[in-house]
Design a protein around this motif. Sequence first.
Motif, PDB file in Angstrom:
ATOM      1  N   GLY A 102      -5.699 -63.675  -5.097  1.00 20.97           N
ATOM      2  CA  GLY A 102      -4.309 -63.217  -5.114  1.00 20.97           C
ATOM      3  C   GLY A 102      -4.176 -62.143  -3.972  1.00 20.97           C
ATOM      4  O   GLY A 102      -5.006 -61.902  -3.391  1.00 20.97           O
ATOM      5  N   THR A 103      -3.077 -61.387  -4.137  1.00 20.98           N
ATOM      6  CA  THR A 103      -2.660 -60.393  -3.201  1.00 20.98           C
ATOM      7  C   THR A 103      -2.624 -59.205  -3.898  1.00 20.98           C
ATOM      8  O   THR A 103      -2.275 -59.060  -4.936  1.00 20.98           O
ATOM      9  CB  THR A 103      -1.295 -60.646  -2.735  1.00 20.98           C
ATOM     10  N   LEU A 104      -3.509 -58.196  -3.136  1.00 19.85           N
ATOM     11  CA  LEU A 104      -3.703 -56.945  -3.763  1.00 19.85           C
ATOM     12  C   LEU A 104      -2.480 -56.126  -2.921  1.00 19.85           C
ATOM     13  O   LEU A 104      -2.610 -56.013  -1.936  1.00 19.85           O
ATOM     14  CB  LEU A 104      -4.977 -56.456  -3.330  1.00 19.85           C
ATOM     15  N   VAL A 105      -1.732 -55.520  -3.552  1.00 20.55           N
ATOM     16  CA  VAL A 105      -0.658 -54.502  -3.147  1.00 20.55           C
ATOM     17  C   VAL A 105      -1.300 -53.026  -3.366  1.00 20.55           C
ATOM     18  O   VAL A 105      -1.366 -52.581  -4.209  1.00 20.55           O
ATOM     19  CB  VAL A 105       0.525 -54.590  -4.084  1.00 20.55           C
ATOM     20  N   ALA A 106      -1.876 -52.692  -2.038  1.00 23.51           N
ATOM     21  CA  ALA A 106      -2.435 -51.287  -1.867  1.00 23.51           C
ATOM     22  C   ALA A 106      -1.236 -50.251  -1.802  1.00 23.51           C
ATOM     23  O   ALA A 106      -1.511 -49.093  -2.376  1.00 23.51           O
ATOM     24  CB  ALA A 106      -3.220 -51.534  -0.669  1.00 23.51           C
ATOM     25  N   VAL A 107      -0.212 -50.355  -1.349  1.00 21.32           N
ATOM     26  CA  VAL A 107       0.908 -49.343  -1.216  1.00 21.32           C
ATOM     27  C   VAL A 107       2.099 -50.041  -1.411  1.00 21.32           C
ATOM     28  O   VAL A 107       2.579 -51.161  -1.003  1.00 21.32           O
ATOM     29  CB  VAL A 107       1.082 -48.720   0.153  1.00 21.32           C
ATOM     30  N   ASP A 108       3.042 -49.552  -2.376  1.00 22.32           N
ATOM     31  CA  ASP A 108       4.183 -50.060  -2.925  1.00 22.32           C
ATOM     32  C   ASP A 108       5.288 -49.325  -2.840  1.00 22.32           C
ATOM     33  O   ASP A 108       5.367 -48.391  -3.916  1.00 22.32           O
ATOM     34  CB  ASP A 108       3.864 -50.694  -4.254  1.00 22.32           C
ATOM     35  N   GLY A 109       6.157 -49.536  -1.760  1.00 22.60           N
ATOM     36  CA  GLY A 109       7.538 -48.605  -1.763  1.00 22.60           C
ATOM     37  C   GLY A 109       7.416 -47.244  -1.303  1.00 22.60           C
ATOM     38  O   GLY A 109       8.289 -46.293  -2.189  1.00 22.60           O
ATOM     39  N   VAL A 110       6.720 -46.807  -0.619  1.00 22.49           N
ATOM     40  CA  VAL A 110       6.368 -45.414  -0.376  1.00 22.49           C
ATOM     41  C   VAL A 110       7.174 -44.879   0.764  1.00 22.49           C
ATOM     42  O   VAL A 110       7.226 -45.540   1.762  1.00 22.49           O
ATOM     43  CB  VAL A 110       4.838 -45.153   0.009  1.00 22.49           C
ATOM     44  N   SER A 111       7.950 -43.971   0.722  1.00 19.35           N
ATOM     45  CA  SER A 111       8.680 -43.489   1.689  1.00 19.35           C
ATOM     46  C   SER A 111       8.098 -42.027   2.016  1.00 19.35           C
ATOM     47  O   SER A 111       8.266 -41.174   1.023  1.00 19.35           O
ATOM     48  CB  SER A 111      10.125 -43.561   1.404  1.00 19.35           C
ATOM     49  N   LEU A 112       7.879 -41.556   3.121  1.00 12.90           N
ATOM     50  CA  LEU A 112       7.453 -40.236   3.527  1.00 12.90           C
ATOM     51  C   LEU A 112       8.286 -39.836   5.040  1.00 12.90           C
ATOM     52  O   LEU A 112       8.604 -40.641   5.744  1.00 12.90           O
ATOM     53  CB  LEU A 112       6.086 -39.879   3.603  1.00 12.90           C
ATOM     54  N   SER A 113       8.353 -38.551   5.157  1.00  4.80           N
ATOM     55  CA  SER A 113       8.999 -38.062   6.579  1.00  4.80           C
ATOM     56  C   SER A 113       8.213 -36.824   6.993  1.00  4.80           C
ATOM     57  O   SER A 113       7.692 -36.033   5.928  1.00  4.80           O
ATOM     58  CB  SER A 113      10.500 -37.659   6.312  1.00  4.80           C
ATOM     59  N   LEU A 114       8.142 -36.737   8.114  1.00  4.53           N
ATOM     60  CA  LEU A 114       7.423 -35.614   8.762  1.00  4.53           C
ATOM     61  C   LEU A 114       8.176 -34.799   9.981  1.00  4.53           C
ATOM     62  O   LEU A 114       8.682 -35.559  10.779  1.00  4.53           O
ATOM     63  CB  LEU A 114       6.095 -35.993   9.475  1.00  4.53           C
ATOM     64  N   GLU A 115       8.466 -33.649   9.903  1.00  6.58           N
ATOM     65  CA  GLU A 115       9.294 -32.917  10.737  1.00  6.58           C
ATOM     66  C   GLU A 115       8.151 -32.231  11.913  1.00  6.58           C
ATOM     67  O   GLU A 115       6.802 -32.491  11.498  1.00  6.58           O
ATOM     68  CB  GLU A 115      10.158 -31.776  10.337  1.00  6.58           C
ATOM     69  N   LYS A 116       8.834 -31.876  13.157  1.00  7.74           N
ATOM     70  CA  LYS A 116       7.883 -31.120  14.002  1.00  7.74           C
ATOM     71  C   LYS A 116       7.419 -29.920  13.486  1.00  7.74           C
ATOM     72  O   LYS A 116       8.249 -29.134  12.852  1.00  7.74           O
ATOM     73  CB  LYS A 116       8.963 -30.721  15.204  1.00  7.74           C
ATOM     74  N   GLY A 117       6.214 -29.676  13.493  1.00  4.88           N
ATOM     75  CA  GLY A 117       5.569 -28.235  13.135  1.00  4.88           C
ATOM     76  C   GLY A 117       5.227 -28.436  11.777  1.00  4.88           C
ATOM     77  O   GLY A 117       4.871 -27.239  11.158  1.00  4.88           O
ATOM     78  N   GLU A 118       5.590 -29.217  11.097  1.00  2.00           N
ATOM     79  CA  GLU A 118       5.363 -29.453   9.666  1.00  2.00           C
ATOM     80  C   GLU A 118       4.002 -30.088   9.345  1.00  2.00           C
ATOM     81  O   GLU A 118       3.333 -30.925  10.098  1.00  2.00           O
ATOM     82  CB  GLU A 118       6.415 -30.081   8.899  1.00  2.00           C
TER      83      GLU A 118
END
Length: 576
Positions: free
Chosen positions: A18-34
Amino acid sequence: MALLNIEDIRIEFPSRRGTLVAVDGVSLSLEKGEILGVVGESGAGKSTIGNAVIGLLEAPGRLAGGAVLLNGERIDTLSAAQKRKVRGRRIGMIFQDPLTSLDPLQTVESQLVETMQVHLNLSHDEAKKRAIQLLVQVGIDKPELRVKQYPHQFSGGMRQRVVIALALCCEPEVIIADEPTTALDVSIQAQILELLKKLCREEQVGMIIITHDMGVIADVTDRVAVLYHGKLVEQGPTSKILGDPDHPYTRSLISAVPRPDIKLKRFPLVTYIEDVKTPAQPLDLATHWLGQRRDFGSRTDGPLVQVRDLSMRFVLKSALLKRNQRTLDAVKRVNFSIGEGEVFGLVGESGSGKSTVARLISGLYTPSEGSVNFGGVDLTALKGEKQLNPFRRQIQMIFQDPFSSLNPRMRVLDIVAEPIRFHKLAASEAEARRIVADLLDVVGLGDRAAERFPHEFSGGQRQRICIARALATRPRFLICDEPTSALDVSIQAQILNLLKDLQEELGLTMLFISHDLPVIRQMCDRVGVMRYGELLEVAETEELFERPQHPYSQHLLGLMPRLQSMSREGLDVVAG
């Protein structure tokens, strides 16, 4: 516009089952210098997200949904050749295991120069000059000499510095650091983290740091994202996540972090996790196999282990004339003792000689000078297998990396039974199998684990196998060399509680080596501080942590993350 946007990504690993879902619907953001911290247990999907961002998902893994944008430009749909241009130049990667990141057949100089010439418009001489500057920047002494050396000539901490230099060499916009300080002691960790923070501040580089070390999260990050089973359960400012988390998993995870400021009777467990190990019933040593150690004799009057003027000199470059030899004094006239039933800790930087002392006591190395006295017997004076084997049985060792400690071609039954068979501790093969099943129960794996191979277990489970094997000879003295440094905090809590229970129930004497000062505080009765092969200070644990005497001890403890914003609620604190 954010520097890096990870938008609703879904990562799948198809298989015959079957299919293993390792990451599901993750949203992230990264700013400059952060600096964004990503935390969670093994299998949560942290490293998988990092690999997806730089296009290094291992087949058959695939990005099944969502998008990754760098400065508004979508990079997950680029061709393989285009992704290679992004990797290293625009996005740098620092991996956990430096040996897998470095080519063992090339010098450090060759690897740095090649990387810079591929991505930057530099001549060979310019790249060589910058390579030396990078080694200085990451704190490697004698860079003109070290740059000519191969990866195997560096310690683990030094290799990680080289990997960081490689990640920085092309001045990337984003750095993804996957457990960058796991193998580093507190002083080197502080230097590396300060270097990364400075880079983010001054060069406006954005960094995602993937780690299980909450001290790193507290000291370095601006925001934290918490993953559990491939889903994002919580994210927010670091002070909010560590000080007042909303999700029960986050609260449970933080509670299991070893405290640097107080001593606990037991490590709190991450109760939110379904397969957390509950404490085993206390052993009845009157009837249990592990309690039958009468053949070792009665308890020793005075110290069980006495180390006198112990020295170890390694020859780095041999020569016909002794004066032309290049040598390294790894251990210099070290003296200490360990009482029966005591847990003695050794701390210090990489290269301080901690592990060398452990190997000298266990007989893996022969000292250049000095002696190791065990139970009244000078082990360094013994000759031949016949004299040494009875003491090898009494002294067992648990190493840092459980996978490299286990034979991948042997089943767990044979791994644990090997010392039982060698020392003839069972009357028959059937009895040996019963003892193995019993030991696997003691360490919380269950007898079904006996028929499986090491690769079928997680890192924490493999370390339990190593503990079962170490107990198989019914040892009197257990040497633990960084036994939990590569484990998640929840697994670390389980393993350390197990070692505490076994030490108390069996009356084991232990030498506990770690660069994790909070763990040392929780585990040890007395602690010795080493630097450059010398033992600088020995003190009762609480005395050392509250009132260190040597300037280096004060410096080392001053670098320890305090984690003062974390709640103490529900902690069982040792009185005094």
